[in-house]
Motif scaffolding. Structure first.
Motif, PDB file in Angstrom:
ATOM      1  N   CYS A   1       0.835  -1.197   0.000  1.00 44.54           N
ATOM      2  CA  CYS A   1       0.000   0.000   0.000  1.00 44.54           C
ATOM      3  C   CYS A   1       0.869   1.247   0.000  1.00 44.54           C
ATOM      4  CB  CYS A   1      -0.914  -0.007   1.226  1.00 44.54           C
ATOM      5  SG  CYS A   1      -1.904   1.482   1.401  1.00 44.54           S
ATOM      6  N   GLY A   2       0.723   2.050  -1.039  1.00 38.86           N
ATOM      7  CA  GLY A   2       1.433   3.314  -1.094  1.00 38.86           C
ATOM      8  C   GLY A   2       2.918   3.202  -1.358  1.00 38.86           C
TER       9      GLY A   2
ATOM     10  N   ALA B   1       2.667   9.475  -3.566  1.00 37.61           N
ATOM     11  CA  ALA B   1       1.580  10.330  -3.105  1.00 37.61           C
ATOM     12  C   ALA B   1       0.456  10.344  -4.131  1.00 37.61           C
ATOM     13  CB  ALA B   1       2.079  11.754  -2.863  1.00 37.61           C
ATOM     14  N   HIS B   2      -0.755  10.607  -3.645  1.00 36.56           N
ATOM     15  CA  HIS B   2      -1.904  10.690  -4.546  1.00 36.56           C
ATOM     16  C   HIS B   2      -1.830  11.949  -5.397  1.00 36.56           C
ATOM     17  CE1 HIS B   2      -6.097  11.703  -5.687  1.00 36.56           C
ATOM     18  NE2 HIS B   2      -6.207  10.393  -5.832  1.00 36.56           N
ATOM     19  N   THR B   3      -1.507  13.079  -4.751  1.00 37.36           N
ATOM     20  CA  THR B   3      -1.459  14.361  -5.443  1.00 37.36           C
ATOM     21  C   THR B   3      -0.253  15.160  -4.948  1.00 37.36           C
ATOM     22  OG1 THR B   3      -3.874  14.413  -5.627  1.00 37.36           O
ATOM     23  CG2 THR B   3      -2.714  16.502  -5.945  1.00 37.36           C
TER      24      THR B   3
ATOM     25  N   PHE C   1      -1.436  12.460   0.579  1.00 39.37           N
ATOM     26  CA  PHE C   1      -1.460  11.004   0.519  1.00 39.37           C
ATOM     27  C   PHE C   1      -2.896  10.507   0.664  1.00 39.37           C
ATOM     28  CE2 PHE C   1       2.568  12.412   2.330  1.00 39.37           C
ATOM     29  CZ  PHE C   1       3.465  11.838   1.437  1.00 39.37           C
ATOM     30  N   ASP C   2      -3.187   9.377   0.050  1.00 40.51           N
ATOM     31  CA  ASP C   2      -4.550   8.846   0.039  1.00 40.51           C
ATOM     32  C   ASP C   2      -4.753   7.829   1.157  1.00 40.51           C
ATOM     33  OD1 ASP C   2      -7.135   8.301  -0.757  1.00 40.51           O
ATOM     34  OD2 ASP C   2      -6.546   6.825  -2.258  1.00 40.51           O
ATOM     35  N   LYS C   3      -5.562   8.193   2.124  1.00 44.84           N
ATOM     36  CA  LYS C   3      -5.978   7.295   3.206  1.00 44.84           C
ATOM     37  C   LYS C   3      -4.779   6.594   3.858  1.00 44.84           C
ATOM     38  CE  LYS C   3     -10.435   6.543   0.903  1.00 44.84           C
ATOM     39  NZ  LYS C   3     -10.116   7.249  -0.370  1.00 44.84           N
TER      40      LYS C   3
END
Length: 253
Positions: free
Chosen positions: A30-31, A175-177, A186-188
Motif C-alpha cells: 500500500c502506497g 503520493a496521490h497528489t 497522501f490517500d488514506k
C-alpha cells in the motif's frame, strides 16, 4: 532549493548509485513508490541499504531489487511476505536489522526533524536493547554479525532504550497528489510510512498520481510540505496490488 519536476522516473533516480541508502515509504504493498523502484531496477545501482517497514513481495516493490541481489542491508519491521528475503537472510546473503514498528517510524521522523536520538520503552529487556540479534548469518547457519547492546536509562521508575535517528541519502515515496512545489497529499492509509520516509531523506523523490499547479491544493489539506521534497515525477494512477486475496468459497447471494 526549489523542487525539480522530473520528466520520467528514470530521470528522477538517475544519480542513485551503488552503495546509496534509501528510505522507502509504503506499508506492505500500500502506497509503495513502485515506479521509482522499477526505475532503479533498470539501472546499475547495487549494494543498497534500505530503510522500510517491509521489503515488498517476491515479484513486486522492493522485492524486485532484492531478487536481483541489489540490496546489501535492510532495516525493517516486518518481512514475512517475502520468501526470497528469508532465504537470503538465513543464507548469509543479506544483513537485516529488525526493529519495532513504532520505533522505526520515530527513527525516521527524528531524522527528518534533526533529533539525533531518543529514548523509548519498546524493546527494553529484549535483544533489541541487550544486543545479540542476528544481523547477518554465515552460510553455515552461525551468526556472523550480531547487534550490539544499546544504552538504557531509567526515567522515573521505568527503563528506556536509546534509539538513533535514521537519515538516508535518498527517500522514495508515493503520493496521490502533488504540486510542482513539492507539496504532497497522501490517500488514506498510504499516509503510513510515506511522510516519515520523505522527512528522513537528504534527497526526497516523490512519484505522484496527479501533478497540479501551486495553489491547486488547499494549504490545510497538505500532508507533507514541499520543503521536504527535492524531486517530483508524475507517474499516473498506481497499479495497486493485493498481498493476499481472501474470498469465500461457494458463497451465494
Amino acid at each position: 532549493m526549489a523542487t525539480q519536476v522530473s520528466q520520467s522516473a528514470a530521470e528522477a533516480v538517475a544519480d542513485i548509485g551503488t552503495g546509496a541508502s534509501l528510505a522507502v515509504g509504503g506499508f506492505g504493498l500500500c502506497g509503495i513508490p513502485d515506479v521509482l523502484i522499477d526505475a532503479i531496477a533498470h539501472g546499475d545501482a547495487t549494494d543498497l541499504e534500505v530503510f522500510s517497514n517491509n521489503c515488498g513481495v517476491d515479484d513486486h516493490g522492493l522485492g524486485i531489487l532484492l531478487s536481483a541481489h541489489r540490496i546489501r542491508r535492510v532495516t525493517a519491521s516486518y518481512v514475512g511476505e517475502n520468501k526470497e528475503f528469508a532465504r537470503q537472510y538465513l543464507a548469509g546473503e543479506l544483513e537485516v536489522e529488525l526493529t519495532p514498528q513504532g520505533t522505526l517510524a520515530e527513527r525516521l521522523r527524528a531524522g527528518g526533524v534533526g533529533v539525533p536520538a531518543f529514548f523509548t520503552p519498546a524493546g527494553v529487556g529484549s535483544p533489541i536493547a541487550d544486543g545479540g540479534m542476528p544481523w547477518r548469518y554465515d552460510g553455515d547457519g552461525t551468526v556472523a554479525i550480531a547487534s550490539p547492546p544499546k544504552e538504557t536509562r531509567v526515567f522515573g521508575t521505568k527503563r528506556y532504550v536509546l534509539e538513533e535517528a535514521i537519515n538516508a541519502d535518498y527517500a522514495l515515496v508515493h503520493a496521490h497528489t502533488g504540486d510542482t512545489d513539492g507539496n504532497l497529499v497522501f490517500d488514506k492509509t498510504a499516509m503510513n510510512f510515506n511522510p516519515l520516509a520523505a522527512m528522513a531523506g537528504r534527497i526526497t523523490i516523490a512519484q505522484v498520481e496527479n501533478l497540479v499547479h501551486p495553489g491547486d491544493i488547499d494549504p490545510a489539506a497538505v500532508h507533507l510540505p514541499g520543503v521536504f521534497v527535492q524531486r517530483i515525477v508524475h507517474t499516473g494512477p498506481q497499479n495497486k496490488r493485493i498481498e493476499k486475496r481472501t474470498v469465500t468459497q461457494g458463497a451465494t447471494s
